[in-house]
Design a protein around this motif. Structure first.
Motif, mmCIF file in Angstrom:
data_model
loop_
_atom_site.group_PDB
_atom_site.id
_atom_site.type_symbol
_atom_site.label_atom_id
_atom_site.label_comp_id
_atom_site.label_asym_id
_atom_site.label_seq_id
_atom_site.Cartn_x
_atom_site.Cartn_y
_atom_site.Cartn_z
ATOM 1 N N GLY A 252 -18.280 -24.329 2.381
ATOM 2 C CA GLY A 252 -19.408 -23.658 3.025
ATOM 3 C C GLY A 252 -20.113 -24.508 4.064
ATOM 4 O O GLY A 252 -20.881 -23.991 4.882
ATOM 5 N N LEU A 253 -19.858 -25.816 4.052
ATOM 6 C CA LEU A 253 -20.500 -26.727 5.011
ATOM 7 C C LEU A 253 -19.689 -26.902 6.290
ATOM 8 O O LEU A 253 -20.181 -27.467 7.265
ATOM 9 N N VAL A 254 -18.437 -26.438 6.269
ATOM 10 C CA VAL A 254 -17.558 -26.595 7.441
ATOM 11 C C VAL A 254 -17.468 -25.262 8.166
ATOM 12 O O VAL A 254 -17.075 -24.252 7.572
ATOM 13 N N PRO A 255 -17.837 -25.233 9.448
ATOM 14 C CA PRO A 255 -17.951 -23.957 10.173
ATOM 15 C C PRO A 255 -16.701 -23.075 10.128
ATOM 16 O O PRO A 255 -16.797 -21.886 9.883
ATOM 17 N N ASP A 256 -15.535 -23.640 10.359
ATOM 18 C CA ASP A 256 -14.326 -22.825 10.495
ATOM 19 C C ASP A 256 -13.419 -23.090 9.297
ATOM 20 O O ASP A 256 -12.364 -23.702 9.424
ATOM 21 N N SER A 257 -13.867 -22.637 8.100
ATOM 22 C CA SER A 257 -13.118 -23.012 6.904
ATOM 23 C C SER A 257 -12.787 -21.815 6.019
ATOM 24 O O SER A 257 -13.396 -20.747 6.134
ATOM 25 N N GLU A 258 -11.813 -22.026 5.126
ATOM 26 C CA GLU A 258 -11.454 -21.040 4.112
ATOM 27 C C GLU A 258 -11.362 -21.758 2.770
ATOM 28 O O GLU A 258 -11.225 -22.977 2.719
ATOM 29 N N PHE A 259 -11.417 -20.975 1.695
ATOM 30 C CA PHE A 259 -11.460 -21.520 0.342
ATOM 31 C C PHE A 259 -10.452 -20.775 -0.524
ATOM 32 O O PHE A 259 -10.377 -19.543 -0.468
ATOM 33 N N HIS A 260 -9.664 -21.529 -1.296
ATOM 34 C CA HIS A 260 -8.633 -20.895 -2.130
ATOM 35 C C HIS A 260 -8.552 -21.590 -3.489
ATOM 36 O O HIS A 260 -8.544 -22.813 -3.561
ATOM 37 N N VAL A 261 -8.492 -20.788 -4.568
ATOM 38 C CA VAL A 261 -8.354 -21.324 -5.922
ATOM 39 C C VAL A 261 -6.974 -20.963 -6.477
ATOM 40 O O VAL A 261 -6.564 -19.805 -6.407
ATOM 41 N N PHE A 262 -6.284 -21.954 -7.030
ATOM 42 C CA PHE A 262 -5.031 -21.718 -7.748
ATOM 43 C C PHE A 262 -5.394 -21.461 -9.204
ATOM 44 O O PHE A 262 -5.837 -22.361 -9.917
ATOM 45 N N GLU A 263 -5.220 -20.206 -9.634
ATOM 46 C CA GLU A 263 -5.775 -19.758 -10.909
ATOM 47 C C GLU A 263 -5.144 -20.408 -12.143
ATOM 48 O O GLU A 263 -5.747 -20.436 -13.205
ATOM 49 N N ASN A 264 -3.933 -20.917 -12.024
ATOM 50 C CA ASN A 264 -3.255 -21.493 -13.185
ATOM 51 C C ASN A 264 -3.070 -23.000 -13.063
ATOM 52 O O ASN A 264 -2.151 -23.564 -13.652
ATOM 53 N N SER A 265 -3.941 -23.635 -12.287
ATOM 54 C CA SER A 265 -3.791 -25.075 -12.043
ATOM 55 C C SER A 265 -5.060 -25.837 -12.358
ATOM 56 O O SER A 265 -6.159 -25.275 -12.430
ATOM 57 N N SER A 266 -4.877 -27.152 -12.518
ATOM 58 C CA SER A 266 -6.011 -28.063 -12.539
ATOM 59 C C SER A 266 -5.937 -28.888 -11.251
ATOM 60 O O SER A 266 -6.020 -28.321 -10.164
ATOM 61 N N HIS A 267 -5.687 -30.211 -11.356
ATOM 62 C CA HIS A 267 -5.776 -31.070 -10.164
ATOM 63 C C HIS A 267 -4.439 -31.241 -9.446
ATOM 64 O O HIS A 267 -4.387 -31.851 -8.389
ATOM 65 N N MET A 268 -3.354 -30.695 -10.016
ATOM 66 C CA MET A 268 -2.026 -30.914 -9.442
ATOM 67 C C MET A 268 -1.291 -29.601 -9.195
ATOM 68 O O MET A 268 -0.212 -29.373 -9.765
ATOM 69 N N PRO A 269 -1.825 -28.719 -8.347
ATOM 70 C CA PRO A 269 -1.148 -27.437 -8.121
ATOM 71 C C PRO A 269 0.275 -27.590 -7.602
ATOM 72 O O PRO A 269 1.119 -26.720 -7.845
ATOM 73 N N GLY A 270 0.562 -28.711 -6.933
ATOM 74 C CA GLY A 270 1.922 -28.954 -6.470
ATOM 75 C C GLY A 270 2.913 -29.091 -7.615
ATOM 76 O O GLY A 270 4.103 -28.816 -7.461
ATOM 77 N N VAL A 271 2.411 -29.502 -8.792
ATOM 78 C CA VAL A 271 3.243 -29.606 -9.992
ATOM 79 C C VAL A 271 3.085 -28.347 -10.851
ATOM 80 O O VAL A 271 4.045 -27.848 -11.419
ATOM 81 N N GLU A 272 1.852 -27.840 -10.925
ATOM 82 C CA GLU A 272 1.545 -26.731 -11.834
ATOM 83 C C GLU A 272 1.950 -25.363 -11.279
ATOM 84 O O GLU A 272 2.410 -24.501 -12.020
ATOM 85 N N GLU A 273 1.731 -25.148 -9.996
ATOM 86 C CA GLU A 273 2.105 -23.881 -9.345
ATOM 87 C C GLU A 273 2.775 -24.181 -8.007
ATOM 88 O O GLU A 273 2.240 -23.837 -6.939
ATOM 89 N N PRO A 274 3.952 -24.838 -8.039
ATOM 90 C CA PRO A 274 4.544 -25.306 -6.783
ATOM 91 C C PRO A 274 4.809 -24.202 -5.762
ATOM 92 O O PRO A 274 4.554 -24.404 -4.568
#
Length: 294
Positions: A252-274
């Motif tokens: 919300g602090l960056v003017p041209d930004s988007e936000f995305h949550v990986f619902e089945n992950s913690s800190h390693m979505p590359g491992v958890e939801e590759p």
């Protein structure tokens, strides 16, 4: 994988190892790993994007296949920013997308605050942009664990016995909920955790995720985030150490930004939801290259 190039780049303090995966026609993607003192993942699913664009990893000085000097004066944000600039220059990257993960987001913001040319977009994956908030968020998570785990962690940190088996067992329980929820952990992740350069991690961060005592103790990029003048994507896992609340706040602090949550992950979505992780990054960078006037 075909079309892989590896080598070493001289930087301030030593030589760093890099790898370029693929030679697709798109603008390169440069990845900043977490830590500090960790390394690039050999099985990072983002390497699959190599057919679209070159995907560049490098092990920051002190970690992975790079040199491991013992001079603690090298472990500053400023020197890591300088190192990133040296990597960009040596590889001749006139334009690139930047992705930082965890500590790599601290490095990415610090680099961007210097207004370098050529960065088309930035991805903050599991962002750690305010050290004090990170510490508070981990302590809030810790309250959700059984009393004995909380007590072991508190006592070990107080008495300086964070190298005990009991402490490591308690931390494993925490990491399996908020760092990587794949059970059991992939062998590579186990090995990477063992290979962490504790001198760098302890000097810059501290003994654990819960207590910031190092040089990053008062790192806080939030006031300057509005200065980031390029498209930015903020991502985290639903159970991430980088909480969805914190990540959405930074976005919300960056003017041209988007936000995305990986619902089945913690800190390693590359491992958890590759697959989901790769597709989210692929869609983002492709879209930035199609923007009018880009």
């Amino acid at each position: 994988m075909d079309n892989v190039k590896e080598g070493f780049i001289p930087v301030t303090g030593g030589n760093v190892w890099y790898r370029i995966s693929g030679n697709g026609p798109g603008i390169p993607l440069l990845i900043l790993h977490g830590g500090p003192g960790s390394k690039s993942s050999d099985s990072d699913p983002l390497r699959r994007l190599g057919a679209d664009r070159p995907v560049i990893h490098y092990d920051q000085l002190g970690s992975g296949k790079s040199d491991r000097p013992s001079d603690t004066s090298l472990w500053t944000v400023e020197r890591f920013v300088e190192e990133l600039g040296q990597v960009v220059e040596t590889l001749g990257l006139e334009e690139f997308h930047l992705l930082g993960h965890s500590w790599g987001t601290m490095l990415a913001t610090s680099y961007l605050f210097n207004k370098p040319g050529g960065v088309r977009s930035v991805i903050f994956s599991g962002p750690a942009l305010d050290a004090q908030r990170w510490e508070r968020d981990q302590r809030n998570y810790l309250k959700q664990f059984p009393e004995d785990i909380q007590e072991t962690i508190e006592r070990s940190e107080r008495e300086g016995t964070t190298d005990s088996a009991e402490y490591n067992e308690a931390m494993d329980a925490y990491y399996k909920r908020h760092m990587c929820r794949v059970d059991p952990w992939p062998e590579e992740l186990v090995e990477d955790m063992k290979g962490l350069n504790h001198q760098v991690y302890n000097h810059m961060w501290g003994a654990s995720e819960f207590t910031v005592t190092g040089t990053l103790k008062y790192f806080d990029a939030t006031e300057r985030l509005p200065e980031i003048g390029i498209p930015a994507l903020f991502t985290c896992g639903r159970y991430d150490e980088a909480t969805p609340e914190a990540t959405e706040y930074y976005a919300g602090l960056v003017p041209d930004s988007e936000f995305h949550v990986f619902e089945n992950s913690s800190h390693m979505p590359g491992v958890e939801e590759p697959e989901a992780y790769v597709e989210t990054v692929r869609e983002w960078v492709n879209r930035q290259e199609m923007r009018p006037g880009a």
